[in-house]
Design a protein around this motif. Structure first.
Motif, PDB file in Angstrom:
ATOM      1  N   ASN A  21      52.916  17.815 -73.729  1.00 40.13           N
ATOM      2  CA  ASN A  21      51.766  18.707 -73.920  1.00 40.13           C
ATOM      3  C   ASN A  21      51.922  19.415 -75.262  1.00 40.13           C
ATOM      4  O   ASN A  21      51.828  20.641 -75.351  1.00 40.13           O
ATOM      5  CB  ASN A  21      51.737  19.711 -72.757  1.00 40.13           C
ATOM      6  N   ASP A  22      52.179  18.634 -76.304  1.00 36.55           N
ATOM      7  CA  ASP A  22      52.611  19.170 -77.594  1.00 36.55           C
ATOM      8  C   ASP A  22      51.677  20.224 -78.177  1.00 36.55           C
ATOM      9  O   ASP A  22      52.122  21.285 -78.618  1.00 36.55           O
ATOM     10  CB  ASP A  22      52.766  18.029 -78.608  1.00 36.55           C
ATOM     11  N   GLU A  23      50.397  19.925 -78.219  1.00 34.43           N
ATOM     12  CA  GLU A  23      49.441  20.814 -78.882  1.00 34.43           C
ATOM     13  C   GLU A  23      49.434  22.204 -78.260  1.00 34.43           C
ATOM     14  O   GLU A  23      49.238  23.207 -78.956  1.00 34.43           O
ATOM     15  CB  GLU A  23      48.029  20.214 -78.838  1.00 34.43           C
ATOM     16  N   LYS A  48      51.636  12.875 -87.009  1.00 33.57           N
ATOM     17  CA  LYS A  48      50.764  13.875 -86.406  1.00 33.57           C
ATOM     18  C   LYS A  48      51.538  15.125 -86.000  1.00 33.57           C
ATOM     19  O   LYS A  48      51.087  16.256 -86.223  1.00 33.57           O
ATOM     20  CB  LYS A  48      50.061  13.274 -85.187  1.00 33.57           C
ATOM     21  N   THR A  49      52.716  14.930 -85.407  1.00 33.61           N
ATOM     22  CA  THR A  49      53.480  16.070 -84.893  1.00 33.61           C
ATOM     23  C   THR A  49      54.044  16.925 -86.011  1.00 33.61           C
ATOM     24  O   THR A  49      54.026  18.159 -85.939  1.00 33.61           O
ATOM     25  CB  THR A  49      54.606  15.582 -83.962  1.00 33.61           C
ATOM     26  N   VAL A  50      54.539  16.287 -87.055  1.00 34.98           N
ATOM     27  CA  VAL A  50      55.044  17.038 -88.211  1.00 34.98           C
ATOM     28  C   VAL A  50      53.915  17.851 -88.841  1.00 34.98           C
ATOM     29  O   VAL A  50      54.083  19.031 -89.166  1.00 34.98           O
ATOM     30  CB  VAL A  50      55.679  16.091 -89.250  1.00 34.98           C
ATOM     31  N   GLU A  51      52.776  17.234 -89.008  1.00 37.52           N
ATOM     32  CA  GLU A  51      51.629  17.931 -89.604  1.00 37.52           C
ATOM     33  C   GLU A  51      51.218  19.129 -88.749  1.00 37.52           C
ATOM     34  O   GLU A  51      50.960  20.223 -89.270  1.00 37.52           O
ATOM     35  CB  GLU A  51      50.460  16.969 -89.761  1.00 37.52           C
ATOM     36  N   LEU A  52      51.177  18.938 -87.431  1.00 41.71           N
ATOM     37  CA  LEU A  52      50.761  20.015 -86.537  1.00 41.71           C
ATOM     38  C   LEU A  52      51.788  21.150 -86.531  1.00 41.71           C
ATOM     39  O   LEU A  52      51.426  22.330 -86.584  1.00 41.71           O
ATOM     40  CB  LEU A  52      50.568  19.467 -85.124  1.00 41.71           C
ATOM     41  N   ALA A  53      53.063  20.802 -86.485  1.00 36.79           N
ATOM     42  CA  ALA A  53      54.110  21.826 -86.497  1.00 36.79           C
ATOM     43  C   ALA A  53      54.048  22.651 -87.774  1.00 36.79           C
ATOM     44  O   ALA A  53      54.136  23.888 -87.737  1.00 36.79           O
ATOM     45  CB  ALA A  53      55.483  21.175 -86.343  1.00 36.79           C
ATOM     46  N   LYS A  54      53.870  21.980 -88.893  1.00 32.83           N
ATOM     47  CA  LYS A  54      53.779  22.706 -90.163  1.00 32.83           C
ATOM     48  C   LYS A  54      52.586  23.651 -90.171  1.00 32.83           C
ATOM     49  O   LYS A  54      52.688  24.806 -90.609  1.00 32.83           O
ATOM     50  CB  LYS A  54      53.664  21.724 -91.327  1.00 32.83           C
ATOM     51  N   SER A  55      51.454  23.201 -89.652  1.00 31.08           N
ATOM     52  CA  SER A  55      50.236  24.026 -89.672  1.00 31.08           C
ATOM     53  C   SER A  55      50.388  25.285 -88.821  1.00 31.08           C
ATOM     54  O   SER A  55      49.737  26.295 -89.081  1.00 31.08           O
ATOM     55  CB  SER A  55      49.037  23.212 -89.182  1.00 31.08           C
ATOM     56  N   LEU A  56      51.270  25.230 -87.821  1.00 28.53           N
ATOM     57  CA  LEU A  56      51.474  26.368 -86.923  1.00 28.53           C
ATOM     58  C   LEU A  56      52.688  27.207 -87.303  1.00 28.53           C
ATOM     59  O   LEU A  56      53.029  28.174 -86.610  1.00 28.53           O
ATOM     60  CB  LEU A  56      51.612  25.872 -85.478  1.00 28.53           C
ATOM     61  N   GLY A  57      53.368  26.822 -88.388  1.00 21.71           N
ATOM     62  CA  GLY A  57      54.539  27.573 -88.821  1.00 21.71           C
ATOM     63  C   GLY A  57      55.756  27.369 -87.949  1.00 21.71           C
ATOM     64  O   GLY A  57      56.650  28.219 -87.898  1.00 21.71           O
ATOM     65  N   VAL A  58      55.813  26.243 -87.250  1.00 18.86           N
ATOM     66  CA  VAL A  58      56.943  25.940 -86.375  1.00 18.86           C
ATOM     67  C   VAL A  58      57.970  25.112 -87.147  1.00 18.86           C
ATOM     68  O   VAL A  58      57.618  24.154 -87.839  1.00 18.86           O
ATOM     69  CB  VAL A  58      56.471  25.164 -85.123  1.00 18.86           C
ATOM     70  N   SER A  59      59.235  25.481 -87.026  1.00 21.23           N
ATOM     71  CA  SER A  59      60.312  24.791 -87.719  1.00 21.23           C
ATOM     72  C   SER A  59      60.419  23.340 -87.240  1.00 21.23           C
ATOM     73  O   SER A  59      60.354  23.061 -86.043  1.00 21.23           O
ATOM     74  CB  SER A  59      61.630  25.521 -87.470  1.00 21.23           C
ATOM     75  N   ILE A  60      60.598  22.418 -88.182  1.00 22.56           N
ATOM     76  CA  ILE A  60      60.627  20.986 -87.889  1.00 22.56           C
ATOM     77  C   ILE A  60      62.064  20.499 -87.805  1.00 22.56           C
ATOM     78  O   ILE A  60      62.890  20.790 -88.677  1.00 22.56           O
ATOM     79  CB  ILE A  60      59.862  20.205 -88.977  1.00 22.56           C
ATOM     80  N   GLY A  61      62.356  19.733 -86.750  1.00 25.15           N
ATOM     81  CA  GLY A  61      63.686  19.171 -86.583  1.00 25.15           C
ATOM     82  C   GLY A  61      63.627  17.717 -86.150  1.00 25.15           C
ATOM     83  O   GLY A  61      62.654  17.278 -85.541  1.00 25.15           O
ATOM     84  N   ALA A  62      64.681  16.974 -86.459  1.00 31.02           N
ATOM     85  CA  ALA A  62      64.813  15.583 -86.022  1.00 31.02           C
ATOM     86  C   ALA A  62      65.427  15.545 -84.628  1.00 31.02           C
ATOM     87  O   ALA A  62      66.327  16.328 -84.310  1.00 31.02           O
ATOM     88  CB  ALA A  62      65.687  14.808 -86.994  1.00 31.02           C
ATOM     89  N   HIS A  63      64.939  14.607 -83.822  1.00 30.30           N
ATOM     90  CA  HIS A  63      65.427  14.470 -82.441  1.00 30.30           C
ATOM     91  C   HIS A  63      65.853  13.015 -82.211  1.00 30.30           C
ATOM     92  O   HIS A  63      65.165  12.251 -81.539  1.00 30.30           O
ATOM     93  CB  HIS A  63      64.302  14.878 -81.484  1.00 30.30           C
ATOM     94  N   PRO A  64      66.991  12.612 -82.788  1.00 28.48           N
ATOM     95  CA  PRO A  64      67.432  11.215 -82.684  1.00 28.48           C
ATOM     96  C   PRO A  64      68.050  10.906 -81.328  1.00 28.48           C
ATOM     97  O   PRO A  64      68.718  11.749 -80.723  1.00 28.48           O
ATOM     98  CB  PRO A  64      68.478  11.112 -83.800  1.00 28.48           C
ATOM     99  N   GLY A  65      67.824   9.682 -80.856  1.00 28.75           N
ATOM    100  CA  GLY A  65      68.389   9.261 -79.576  1.00 28.75           C
ATOM    101  C   GLY A  65      68.859   7.827 -79.630  1.00 28.75           C
ATOM    102  O   GLY A  65      68.781   7.164 -80.671  1.00 28.75           O
ATOM    103  N   PHE A  66      69.342   7.338 -78.503  1.00 28.21           N
ATOM    104  CA  PHE A  66      69.711   5.931 -78.394  1.00 28.21           C
ATOM    105  C   PHE A  66      68.450   5.056 -78.478  1.00 28.21           C
ATOM    106  O   PHE A  66      67.364   5.496 -78.096  1.00 28.21           O
ATOM    107  CB  PHE A  66      70.411   5.665 -77.063  1.00 28.21           C
ATOM    108  N   PRO A  67      68.589   3.808 -78.959  1.00 27.96           N
ATOM    109  CA  PRO A  67      67.434   2.893 -78.997  1.00 27.96           C
ATOM    110  C   PRO A  67      67.125   2.380 -77.596  1.00 27.96           C
ATOM    111  O   PRO A  67      67.452   1.263 -77.211  1.00 27.96           O
ATOM    112  CB  PRO A  67      67.920   1.764 -79.922  1.00 27.96           C
ATOM    113  N   ASP A  68      66.456   3.215 -76.811  1.00 27.11           N
ATOM    114  CA  ASP A  68      66.253   2.965 -75.385  1.00 27.11           C
ATOM    115  C   ASP A  68      64.877   3.472 -74.972  1.00 27.11           C
ATOM    116  O   ASP A  68      64.745   4.435 -74.217  1.00 27.11           O
ATOM    117  CB  ASP A  68      67.357   3.676 -74.591  1.00 27.11           C
TER     118      ASP A  68
END
Length: 257
Positions: A21-23, A48-68
């Motif tokens: 429910n990102d938005e 889309k998510t990076v653009e939206l986070a930036k527009s709302l002033g939310v700090s952007i982070g990478a969320h790396p996981g296993f290729p699964d």
């Protein structure tokens, strides 16, 4: 004034599949952990998510996981530290490329799911993750389970570290999270979860499943954005945190988010 970061795992939709429910969650948090395409997410969703986070002033982070993709990154994989180093570097680089397109900054990295849990206990895997992050960008903040091997590895290689606690998960006596396969892994009572978080921030304590109190450092709090009641919960959590005179802001800044 006490302060704490409020983070959520986002950008986990992919292709025709809508997850989370990102938005609606984004306006209530200070940091977004954005999936990088391995356990979830894809190039379109990342953009889309990076653009939206930036527009709302939310700090952007990478969320790396296993290729699964099929297991949502929650199944353990028998991979070497060298491969973990490579897959983390690849995914962090991917989100940084997307951020560059939007003239945005990536501030932190938080491993996902089984990779996160593995790094919490396995010193070699933790070291591989920390070293990969440092090699890509030594200014990135590493999010790791409070008191874990990942936190230790991050500090050892020179990264700024944020010790993370979970609002809706129970803890074992050794400070690790109760596995999701256990029936008591999740806290479904929002009021109970909120009060546990307030105590973790103000007292540095949490009650484990065996009833004992354990010490815990709460620099950042994770709220899962893919849970059905995520929006109501994150709104209530933010309200209660602020009612207790605690400021919500991303790790490493003085200004509120």
């Amino acid at each position: 004034m006490k302060s704490v970061d409020l983070n959520s795992d986002l950008g986990e939709s992919f292709g025709a599949y809508k997850i989370g429910n990102d938005e609606n969650v984004l306006p209530f948090i200070s940091s977004a952990n954005i999936a990088c395409g391995y356990h979830a997410g894809d190039h379109n969703v990342m953009m889309k998510t990076v653009e939206l986070a930036k527009s709302l002033g939310v700090s952007i982070g990478a969320h790396p996981g296993f290729p699964d993709l099929g297991g949502f990154g929650r199944r353990d994989m028998n991979v070497s530290p060298d491969e973990v180093y490579n897959l983390v570097a690849y995914q962090v680089g991917a989100i940084q490329g997307v951020a560059n397109v939007h003239q945005a900054t990536v501030y932190h990295v938080k491993p996902h799911g089984a990779l996160y849990n593995k790094a919490s206990k396995d010193a070699a895997i933790a070291k591989a993750i920390a070293n990969a992050i440092y090699a890509v960008n030594p200014d990135l903040v590493l999010y790791g389970l409070a008191g874990s091997e990942l936190v230790k590895a991050g500090r050892a290689c020179g990264l700024t570290v944020a010790e993370e606690v979970f609002a809706d998960r129970t803890y074992q006596q050794d400070g690790t999270l109760t596995p999701r396969t256990e029936p008591n892994a999740m806290i479904h009572d929002a009021d109970e979860a909120v009060e546990r978080v307030i105590r973790m921030i103000t007292e540095g304590k949490v009650t484990a499943v065996n009833g004992s109190d354990i010490s815990i450092q709460a620099d950042t709090i994770c709220v899962h954005g893919d849970e059905p009641e995520a929006l109501l919960f994150v709104r209530k959590l933010r309200e209660r945190i602020e009612e207790n005179g605690i400021e919500i802001k991303r790790v490493g800044v003085n200004a509120s988010v």
